[in-house]
Scaffold this active site. Sequence first.
Site, PDB file in Angstrom:
ATOM      1  N   GLY A   1      -7.145  -9.691   1.774  1.00 31.68           N
ATOM      2  CA  GLY A   1      -6.789  -8.579   2.646  1.00 31.68           C
ATOM      3  C   GLY A   1      -6.882  -8.982   4.102  1.00 31.68           C
ATOM      4  O   GLY A   1      -5.900  -9.395   4.731  1.00 31.68           O
TER       5      GLY A   1
ATOM      6  N   LYS B   1      -7.113  -1.011  -9.947  1.00 33.13           N
ATOM      7  CA  LYS B   1      -7.725  -1.761  -8.830  1.00 33.13           C
ATOM      8  C   LYS B   1      -9.037  -1.100  -8.437  1.00 33.13           C
ATOM      9  O   LYS B   1      -9.045   0.058  -8.003  1.00 33.13           O
ATOM     10  CB  LYS B   1      -6.770  -1.781  -7.634  1.00 33.13           C
TER      11      LYS B   1
ATOM     12  N   HIS C   1     -12.860  -3.080  -2.650  1.00 31.51           N
ATOM     13  CA  HIS C   1     -12.084  -2.605  -1.513  1.00 31.51           C
ATOM     14  C   HIS C   1     -12.477  -3.356  -0.232  1.00 31.51           C
ATOM     15  O   HIS C   1     -12.451  -2.811   0.865  1.00 31.51           O
ATOM     16  CB  HIS C   1     -12.299  -1.103  -1.329  1.00 31.51           C
TER      17      HIS C   1
ATOM     18  N   SER D   1       0.819  -1.212   0.000  1.00 33.65           N
ATOM     19  CA  SER D   1       0.000   0.000   0.000  1.00 33.65           C
ATOM     20  C   SER D   1       0.855   1.266   0.000  1.00 33.65           C
ATOM     21  O   SER D   1       1.903   1.330   0.650  1.00 33.65           O
ATOM     22  CB  SER D   1      -0.896   0.001   1.238  1.00 33.65           C
TER      23      SER D   1
ATOM     24  N   TYR E   1      -2.273   5.305  -4.191  1.00 35.85           N
ATOM     25  CA  TYR E   1      -3.314   6.289  -3.925  1.00 35.85           C
ATOM     26  C   TYR E   1      -2.797   7.580  -4.524  1.00 35.85           C
ATOM     27  O   TYR E   1      -1.863   8.194  -3.995  1.00 35.85           O
ATOM     28  CB  TYR E   1      -3.536   6.461  -2.419  1.00 35.85           C
TER      29      TYR E   1
ATOM     30  N   THR F   1      -5.330   2.500  -7.401  1.00 35.91           N
ATOM     31  CA  THR F   1      -6.649   2.310  -6.771  1.00 35.91           C
ATOM     32  C   THR F   1      -7.593   3.397  -7.257  1.00 35.91           C
ATOM     33  O   THR F   1      -7.315   4.583  -7.108  1.00 35.91           O
ATOM     34  CB  THR F   1      -6.515   2.320  -5.241  1.00 35.91           C
TER      35      THR F   1
HETATM   36  C1  LIG Z   1      -7.378  -2.548   6.949  1.00 35.62           C
HETATM   37  C2  LIG Z   1      -7.438  -2.439   5.458  1.00 35.62           C
HETATM   38  C3  LIG Z   1      -6.654  -1.475   4.831  1.00 35.62           C
HETATM   39  C4  LIG Z   1      -6.687  -1.361   3.440  1.00 35.62           C
HETATM   40  N1  LIG Z   1      -5.855  -0.458   2.834  1.00 35.62           N
HETATM   41  C5  LIG Z   1      -5.852  -0.367   1.487  1.00 35.62           C
HETATM   42  C6  LIG Z   1      -4.933   0.489   0.831  1.00 35.62           C
HETATM   43  O1  LIG Z   1      -4.128   1.161   1.464  1.00 35.62           O
HETATM   44  N2  LIG Z   1      -4.986   0.553  -0.522  1.00 35.62           N
HETATM   45  C7  LIG Z   1      -5.874  -0.194  -1.269  1.00 35.62           C
HETATM   46  O2  LIG Z   1      -5.888  -0.112  -2.495  1.00 35.62           O
HETATM   47  N3  LIG Z   1      -6.721  -1.058  -0.658  1.00 35.62           N
HETATM   48  C8  LIG Z   1      -6.717  -1.162   0.681  1.00 35.62           C
HETATM   49  N4  LIG Z   1      -7.556  -2.055   1.280  1.00 35.62           N
HETATM   50  C9  LIG Z   1      -8.395  -2.937   0.444  1.00 35.62           C
HETATM   51  C10 LIG Z   1      -7.638  -4.217   0.086  1.00 35.62           C
HETATM   52  O3  LIG Z   1      -6.599  -3.974  -0.814  1.00 35.62           O
HETATM   53  C11 LIG Z   1      -8.550  -5.266  -0.544  1.00 35.62           C
HETATM   54  O4  LIG Z   1      -9.216  -4.689  -1.642  1.00 35.62           O
HETATM   55  C12 LIG Z   1      -9.571  -5.839   0.435  1.00 35.62           C
HETATM   56  O5  LIG Z   1      -9.047  -5.938   1.726  1.00 35.62           O
HETATM   57  C13 LIG Z   1     -10.004  -7.210  -0.028  1.00 35.62           C
HETATM   58  O6  LIG Z   1     -11.067  -7.671   0.743  1.00 35.62           O
HETATM   59  P1  LIG Z   1     -10.918  -8.688   1.989  1.00 35.62           P
HETATM   60  O7  LIG Z   1     -10.344  -7.874   3.118  1.00 35.62           O
HETATM   61  O8  LIG Z   1     -12.311  -9.106   2.218  1.00 35.62           O
HETATM   62  O9  LIG Z   1     -10.003  -9.810   1.567  1.00 35.62           O
HETATM   63  C14 LIG Z   1      -7.538  -2.195   2.672  1.00 35.62           C
HETATM   64  C15 LIG Z   1      -8.313  -3.155   3.319  1.00 35.62           C
HETATM   65  C16 LIG Z   1      -8.270  -3.290   4.685  1.00 35.62           C
HETATM   66  C17 LIG Z   1      -9.086  -4.354   5.338  1.00 35.62           C
END
Ligand SMILES: Cc1cc2nc3c(=O)[nH]c(=O)nc-3n(C[C@H](O)[C@H](O)[C@H](O)COP(=O)(O)O)c2cc1C
Length: 420
Positions: free
Chosen positions: A371, A292, A317, A164, A187, A213
């Site tokens: 994630g 994404k 997300h 990230s 981002y 993203t």
């Molecule tokens: C705590 C947390 C922080 C996240 N931070 C980002 C991020 O910084 N950038 C991003 O593109 N997606 C972020 N995501 C989304 C994840 O990349 C991903 O799309 C998502 O977690 C997938 O779903 P899942 O948690 O059900 O596996 C984040 C998700 C979580 C749970």
Amino acid sequence: MSRFDRAASRRHFLQFLAGSPLLAGGGLAAFAGEGPATKFPDPLIWAPLDPDNLIKSPKEAINVFDFEPVCRVNVPPAHFGYMASGIDDEITLRANREGFLKFQLRPRRLNDVSKVDTSVEVFGVTYDSPIGIAPTGGNRAYDPDGEIAVAKAAKVGNHLEILSTQASTSIDDANKARGGNVWFQLYASPSWDIAKALVKRAENAGSPVVAVTIDRVAGRNQETFSRLRRQDARVCGDCHEPGGPDAATRSKPNFAGIDVAAARVPNLLSANMTWDFVRRLRDTTRMKIVLKGILAHEDAKLAAESGVVDGIIVSNHGGRGEDSGRSTIDALPEIIEAVNGRIPVLIDSGFRRGTDVVKALAIGATAVCVGRPYLWGLGAFGQAGVERVLEILRTETRTAMAQCGVRNVKELTPAFVRRA
Ligand SMILES: Cc1cc2nc3c(=O)[nH]c(=O)nc-3n(C[C@H](O)[C@H](O)[C@H](O)COP(=O)(O)O)c2cc1C
């Protein structure tokens, strides 16, 4: 062994269970027999119901859900809440799990599956498994080793990894810990100068891919986060610098040397992002560009035909972008059809089981990212927890492939899946 106040956290966990709508009216006994239990998408309810008897080591885990309540005990309520939260009614969050029930696998018999090869190739790189690490910000909120622990675990299983922008480790250090090849999630912010500087950092660190993203364009109401934060006795301002985007990025290594204040952006959301941004990015970097956050076939088609996009990630997300109610597995078939094999299609959001992974691969995904599951592992047992989460997912995926009668990912065609 706990890194935080265990007793206080345990109290919060009991309150968390007691407050769960799943447990309302009748407590656990209601779920012991037949009845509504099979309707629950998330088997958290089944395994670790006794908070005094959670798994004590990664090897005790029998599925990835076993890590979540241990993480809940170890991690401060605000951090756990931030991770667990969807937004608004969390309809999308639940849909991501329920979506898998809309698809059935169609196993074939009498194929020799004594050896199953789960490897996939993405942009010329072979990974031992189709399961990748989705980018999640600030992993030190769950364990002091944060992203370094995650990268080392990804290396052990040779998993694709995306770091990230908001990581608590720089892309350089993550690449070192993973042994190179970590994708950088961007981002972009509303400022081209910030976006360009971040991308150049990733390029210089040797990252082969920038995953832009595109689904964080507006604010959000993370209700679970807000409520659990109220249970946290600690003062957020002790660690999180109050202020605007400049303050928020000061502790984020990927922003080191980038003058966020000079850009005068109101926040880091990409509300102004259009296809022009993607074209400009294409002219600026040698890295592959992956978008994404695609959820509609129209956007998938535009990406495939743009000539400037190398791949897409079907993602909502993890139910944290908008509460559309649309799961990614539901969106995948129309997107695969629109892309028609022209660029790789990855997917994330709600993947917890090998069968989830196999369904997506059969529909046509190139790889799947997770994630929260690895964050549960991280918060529960650090690197060893992440390793075990990934190992369980690998084992379940291999097993589900064998149960379907396929020996490698290429054999997993749409004939192996149908709408239920
Ligand atoms: C705590 C947390 C922080 C996240 N931070 C980002 C991020 O910084 N950038 C991003 O593109 N997606 C972020 N995501 C989304 C994840 O990349 C991903 O799309 C998502 O977690 C997938 O779903 P899942 O948690 O059900 O596996 C984040 C998700 C979580 C749970």
